[in-house]
Design a protein around this motif. Sequence first.
Motif, PDB file in Angstrom:
ATOM      1  N   GLN A  81      10.210  -3.086  22.802  1.00  0.00           N
ATOM      2  CA  GLN A  81       9.561  -4.359  22.460  1.00  0.00           C
ATOM      3  C   GLN A  81      10.357  -5.108  21.404  1.00  0.00           C
ATOM      4  N   ASP A  82      10.850  -4.373  20.413  1.00  0.00           N
ATOM      5  CA  ASP A  82      11.548  -5.024  19.312  1.00  0.00           C
ATOM      6  C   ASP A  82      12.584  -4.060  18.716  1.00  0.00           C
ATOM      7  N   PRO A  83      13.829  -4.152  19.202  1.00  0.00           N
ATOM      8  CA  PRO A  83      14.861  -3.200  18.765  1.00  0.00           C
ATOM      9  C   PRO A  83      15.197  -3.268  17.272  1.00  0.00           C
ATOM     10  N   VAL A  84      14.882  -4.375  16.613  1.00  0.00           N
ATOM     11  CA  VAL A  84      15.148  -4.476  15.175  1.00  0.00           C
ATOM     12  C   VAL A  84      14.430  -3.354  14.422  1.00  0.00           C
ATOM     13  N   ARG A  85      13.359  -2.840  15.006  1.00  0.00           N
ATOM     14  CA  ARG A  85      12.611  -1.755  14.362  1.00  0.00           C
ATOM     15  C   ARG A  85      13.488  -0.536  14.118  1.00  0.00           C
ATOM     16  N   MET A  86      14.539  -0.354  14.919  1.00  0.00           N
ATOM     17  CA  MET A  86      15.427   0.802  14.688  1.00  0.00           C
ATOM     18  C   MET A  86      16.110   0.667  13.332  1.00  0.00           C
ATOM     19  N   ILE A  87      16.531  -0.546  13.002  1.00  0.00           N
ATOM     20  CA  ILE A  87      17.171  -0.760  11.692  1.00  0.00           C
ATOM     21  C   ILE A  87      16.144  -0.518  10.587  1.00  0.00           C
ATOM     22  N   ARG A  88      14.920  -0.983  10.821  1.00  0.00           N
ATOM     23  CA  ARG A  88      13.877  -0.810   9.810  1.00  0.00           C
ATOM     24  C   ARG A  88      13.553   0.674   9.590  1.00  0.00           C
ATOM     25  N   VAL A  89      13.499   1.438  10.676  1.00  0.00           N
ATOM     26  CA  VAL A  89      13.235   2.878  10.553  1.00  0.00           C
ATOM     27  C   VAL A  89      14.310   3.504   9.665  1.00  0.00           C
TER      28      VAL A  89
ATOM     29  N   LEU B 213      21.391  -6.955   6.254  1.00  0.00           N
ATOM     30  CA  LEU B 213      21.762  -7.227   4.859  1.00  0.00           C
ATOM     31  C   LEU B 213      20.824  -6.532   3.875  1.00  0.00           C
ATOM     32  N   ARG B 214      19.577  -6.368   4.280  1.00  0.00           N
ATOM     33  CA  ARG B 214      18.646  -5.646   3.398  1.00  0.00           C
ATOM     34  C   ARG B 214      19.132  -4.218   3.183  1.00  0.00           C
ATOM     35  N   GLU B 215      19.726  -3.626   4.208  1.00  0.00           N
ATOM     36  CA  GLU B 215      20.275  -2.269   4.048  1.00  0.00           C
ATOM     37  C   GLU B 215      21.353  -2.246   2.970  1.00  0.00           C
TER      38      GLU B 215
ATOM     39  N   PHE C 151      -1.965  -1.267  14.526  1.00  0.00           N
ATOM     40  CA  PHE C 151      -1.099  -0.734  15.583  1.00  0.00           C
ATOM     41  C   PHE C 151       0.090  -1.626  15.932  1.00  0.00           C
ATOM     42  N   ARG C 152       0.053  -2.885  15.532  1.00  0.00           N
ATOM     43  CA  ARG C 152       1.205  -3.735  15.849  1.00  0.00           C
ATOM     44  C   ARG C 152       2.345  -3.550  14.840  1.00  0.00           C
ATOM     45  N   ARG C 153       2.068  -2.795  13.777  1.00  0.00           N
ATOM     46  CA  ARG C 153       3.084  -2.618  12.725  1.00  0.00           C
ATOM     47  C   ARG C 153       4.144  -1.603  13.134  1.00  0.00           C
ATOM     48  N   ASP C 154       5.211  -1.506  12.321  1.00  0.00           N
ATOM     49  CA  ASP C 154       6.376  -0.733  12.777  1.00  0.00           C
ATOM     50  C   ASP C 154       6.263   0.787  12.586  1.00  0.00           C
ATOM     51  N   ILE C 155       6.103   1.228  11.337  1.00  0.00           N
ATOM     52  CA  ILE C 155       6.066   2.682  11.108  1.00  0.00           C
ATOM     53  C   ILE C 155       4.744   3.061  10.442  1.00  0.00           C
TER      54      ILE C 155
ATOM     55  N   PRO D 217       5.474  -2.207  -6.030  1.00  0.00           N
ATOM     56  CA  PRO D 217       5.712  -2.996  -4.811  1.00  0.00           C
ATOM     57  C   PRO D 217       6.459  -4.295  -5.109  1.00  0.00           C
ATOM     58  N   LYS D 218       7.272  -4.729  -4.116  1.00  0.00           N
ATOM     59  CA  LYS D 218       8.005  -5.988  -4.264  1.00  0.00           C
ATOM     60  C   LYS D 218       7.073  -7.175  -4.088  1.00  0.00           C
ATOM     61  N   ASP D 219       6.231  -7.080  -3.068  1.00  0.00           N
ATOM     62  CA  ASP D 219       5.266  -8.161  -2.855  1.00  0.00           C
ATOM     63  C   ASP D 219       3.958  -7.586  -2.319  1.00  0.00           C
TER      64      ASP D 219
ATOM     65  N   VAL E 184       0.852  -1.197   0.000  1.00  0.00           N
ATOM     66  CA  VAL E 184       0.000   0.000   0.000  1.00  0.00           C
ATOM     67  C   VAL E 184       0.889   1.249   0.000  1.00  0.00           C
ATOM     68  N   ARG E 185       1.928   1.207   0.839  1.00  0.00           N
ATOM     69  CA  ARG E 185       2.874   2.329   0.894  1.00  0.00           C
ATOM     70  C   ARG E 185       3.477   2.602  -0.488  1.00  0.00           C
ATOM     71  N   ASP E 186       3.981   1.538  -1.120  1.00  0.00           N
ATOM     72  CA  ASP E 186       4.650   1.729  -2.404  1.00  0.00           C
ATOM     73  C   ASP E 186       3.681   2.220  -3.481  1.00  0.00           C
TER      74      ASP E 186
ATOM     75  N   ILE F  36       3.775   4.729   7.857  1.00  0.00           N
ATOM     76  CA  ILE F  36       3.518   4.557   6.421  1.00  0.00           C
ATOM     77  C   ILE F  36       3.409   3.078   6.029  1.00  0.00           C
ATOM     78  N   ASN F  37       3.751   2.175   6.963  1.00  0.00           N
ATOM     79  CA  ASN F  37       3.583   0.736   6.713  1.00  0.00           C
ATOM     80  C   ASN F  37       2.289   0.209   7.320  1.00  0.00           C
ATOM     81  N   GLY F  38       1.493   1.079   7.910  1.00  0.00           N
ATOM     82  CA  GLY F  38       0.317   0.610   8.657  1.00  0.00           C
ATOM     83  C   GLY F  38      -1.005   0.872   7.958  1.00  0.00           C
TER      84      GLY F  38
ATOM     85  N   ALA G 145      16.106   5.756   4.537  1.00  0.00           N
ATOM     86  CA  ALA G 145      17.090   5.786   3.456  1.00  0.00           C
ATOM     87  C   ALA G 145      16.413   5.562   2.111  1.00  0.00           C
ATOM     88  N   ARG G 146      15.481   4.634   2.086  1.00  0.00           N
ATOM     89  CA  ARG G 146      14.796   4.301   0.848  1.00  0.00           C
ATOM     90  C   ARG G 146      13.929   5.409   0.309  1.00  0.00           C
ATOM     91  N   THR G 147      13.161   6.011   1.220  1.00  0.00           N
ATOM     92  CA  THR G 147      12.206   7.016   0.771  1.00  0.00           C
ATOM     93  C   THR G 147      12.862   8.390   0.674  1.00  0.00           C
TER      94      THR G 147
HETATM   95  P1  ATP Z   1       9.634  -4.204   1.665  1.00  0.00           P
HETATM   96  O1  ATP Z   1       9.050  -3.371   0.592  1.00  0.00           O
HETATM   97  O2  ATP Z   1      11.106  -4.034   1.799  1.00  0.00           O
HETATM   98  O3  ATP Z   1       9.212  -5.620   1.690  1.00  0.00           O
HETATM   99  P2  ATP Z   1       7.942  -3.967   3.931  1.00  0.00           P
HETATM  100  O4  ATP Z   1       7.470  -2.740   4.652  1.00  0.00           O
HETATM  101  O5  ATP Z   1       6.935  -4.746   3.161  1.00  0.00           O
HETATM  102  O6  ATP Z   1       9.107  -3.500   3.021  1.00  0.00           O
HETATM  103  P3  ATP Z   1       8.496  -6.409   5.281  1.00  0.00           P
HETATM  104  O7  ATP Z   1       9.727  -6.808   6.023  1.00  0.00           O
HETATM  105  O8  ATP Z   1       8.128  -7.148   4.049  1.00  0.00           O
HETATM  106  O9  ATP Z   1       8.654  -4.862   4.984  1.00  0.00           O
HETATM  107  O10 ATP Z   1       7.319  -6.465   6.335  1.00  0.00           O
HETATM  108  C1  ATP Z   1       5.950  -6.400   5.952  1.00  0.00           C
HETATM  109  C2  ATP Z   1       5.159  -5.548   6.942  1.00  0.00           C
HETATM  110  O11 ATP Z   1       5.203  -6.155   8.242  1.00  0.00           O
HETATM  111  C3  ATP Z   1       5.701  -4.139   7.140  1.00  0.00           C
HETATM  112  O12 ATP Z   1       5.176  -3.235   6.204  1.00  0.00           O
HETATM  113  C4  ATP Z   1       5.289  -3.808   8.549  1.00  0.00           C
HETATM  114  O13 ATP Z   1       3.962  -3.333   8.557  1.00  0.00           O
HETATM  115  C5  ATP Z   1       5.302  -5.165   9.235  1.00  0.00           C
HETATM  116  N1  ATP Z   1       6.541  -5.420  10.014  1.00  0.00           N
HETATM  117  C6  ATP Z   1       7.687  -5.991   9.568  1.00  0.00           C
HETATM  118  N2  ATP Z   1       8.603  -6.087  10.537  1.00  0.00           N
HETATM  119  C7  ATP Z   1       8.034  -5.564  11.652  1.00  0.00           C
HETATM  120  C8  ATP Z   1       8.462  -5.374  13.001  1.00  0.00           C
HETATM  121  N3  ATP Z   1       9.680  -5.723  13.392  1.00  0.00           N
HETATM  122  N4  ATP Z   1       7.586  -4.804  13.874  1.00  0.00           N
HETATM  123  C9  ATP Z   1       6.347  -4.431  13.460  1.00  0.00           C
HETATM  124  N5  ATP Z   1       5.894  -4.590  12.229  1.00  0.00           N
HETATM  125  C10 ATP Z   1       6.714  -5.136  11.308  1.00  0.00           C
END
Ligand code: ATP
Length: 417
Positions: free
Chosen positions: A173-181, A220-222, A128-132, A52-54, A43-45, A134-136, A186-188
Amino acid sequence: MIPIIIPRANHPISRKNIDEEALKVLYRLHHHGFLAYLVGGSVRDLLLEKVPKDFDVATNAHPHEINSLFKNSRIIGRRFRLVQVFFKGRKIVEVSTFRSHSEFEETQTEGGEILRTDSFGTPEEDAFRRDITINGLFYDIADFSIIDYVGGTSDLERKVIRTIGNPDERFEQDPVRMIRVIRHAARTGFPIEEQTYQAILRYREEIKKCSPSRLRDEFLRELKEGVAKPSLTLMLQTGLLFSLFPDLDRALGERSLSEKKTRVFFLSLFDLADQLIKTGKLLSESILFALFLTPFLQAVTPLHPFLGKREKYLYWTQTIRWAVHQIFTPFAFPRGARETAYQILMAQSILKKAIQRGFIPKKMRMKKYFKEAVFLFGIEAQAKGEKVPRILRNAAPSDLLPWWPKEIKKRYRRFDR
Ligand code: ATP
Ligand code: MG
């Protein structure tokens, strides 16, 4: 909570741009009375007018219900089950049931025991469980509207990367989100919203608690997506890079002129790598590891006047071995790729000698990693603004400069005479 609904007339997402198979899945769920949304990155893309990739789908149907609606599907995942629907040409559409929390959040009982449940939720909870933000966003196949619980559409307009909810809580809750942010910024090209940025500064050390395999995948995705330079710039700025790889601090910090120079060199290597990736060149993990370590290795190797040739060589070898294993070990990076990175790095001094002598031994040219070693040599020379010796171009003509895209050649032409 009542979400913002953006009707079809007020947004640019057209079914023409949605993958045909994903549409089939959405319609089938809808016709059987289930909610069916396109979610996440797609949806974001689409809103950003990117391809979109998938295409991921979310629904209120349970995994077994989804599974029985699609003959060609299977349920995967032990903890959080989702359904993969298969189509011709190995295409897969992933369908998940709305969840109340992210699979990576650890829910602890009072006894400290970790509970992991496949807790299904409402669409709102799933947003609300999603990361950022624009991904929600959700795209609803029932009326082609966009459903926004999290403020994603206004952040897309304002062009900012912001966590959903309180960033401190979300990173805890999930520090990996910092890398995702950082990767999404960087991407956008969008800046990270201030509260989110400040929270990264506070929580960056928490990154050490994450599972090595998730860290590896997100990191590695970075490097692989053609946005390594802006990602690593942000990783350096926030210090997250040093929380991940503490050893790098002594070479890439910003305390001295030489450290600053090493930083510039590091970023220009990945600038070149990004440009190659964007023009379709596939860079192996070994090459990426070798690129990643090159500035560090050069910075930590002392040019001690009393060291003999042999001692210098031994020191160099050991430093490379140590770096490849020590720096990357906690990340569960594949052993094979690390081993090749070691060989590529080791080959650099042999290549240098060969160039001085004016001839590259056949034994060297026959090595499996020769092309990659020449590649590293070339990319390093270009990043430093040095010319690539003719003998190397002759040794690996089709693998070094000729396939380097025109625009890179143009940009670096003054170095490439
Ligand atoms: P890409 O275009 O690179 O695939 P993406 O946003 O689709 O980016 P994915 O890793 O495929 O990223 O994850 C799909 C969705 O799952 C994200 O858009 C986000 O809403 C959610 N998501 C992924 N990882 C997390 C996380 N660690 N915490 C919360 N939500 C996440
Ligand atoms: Mg995705």
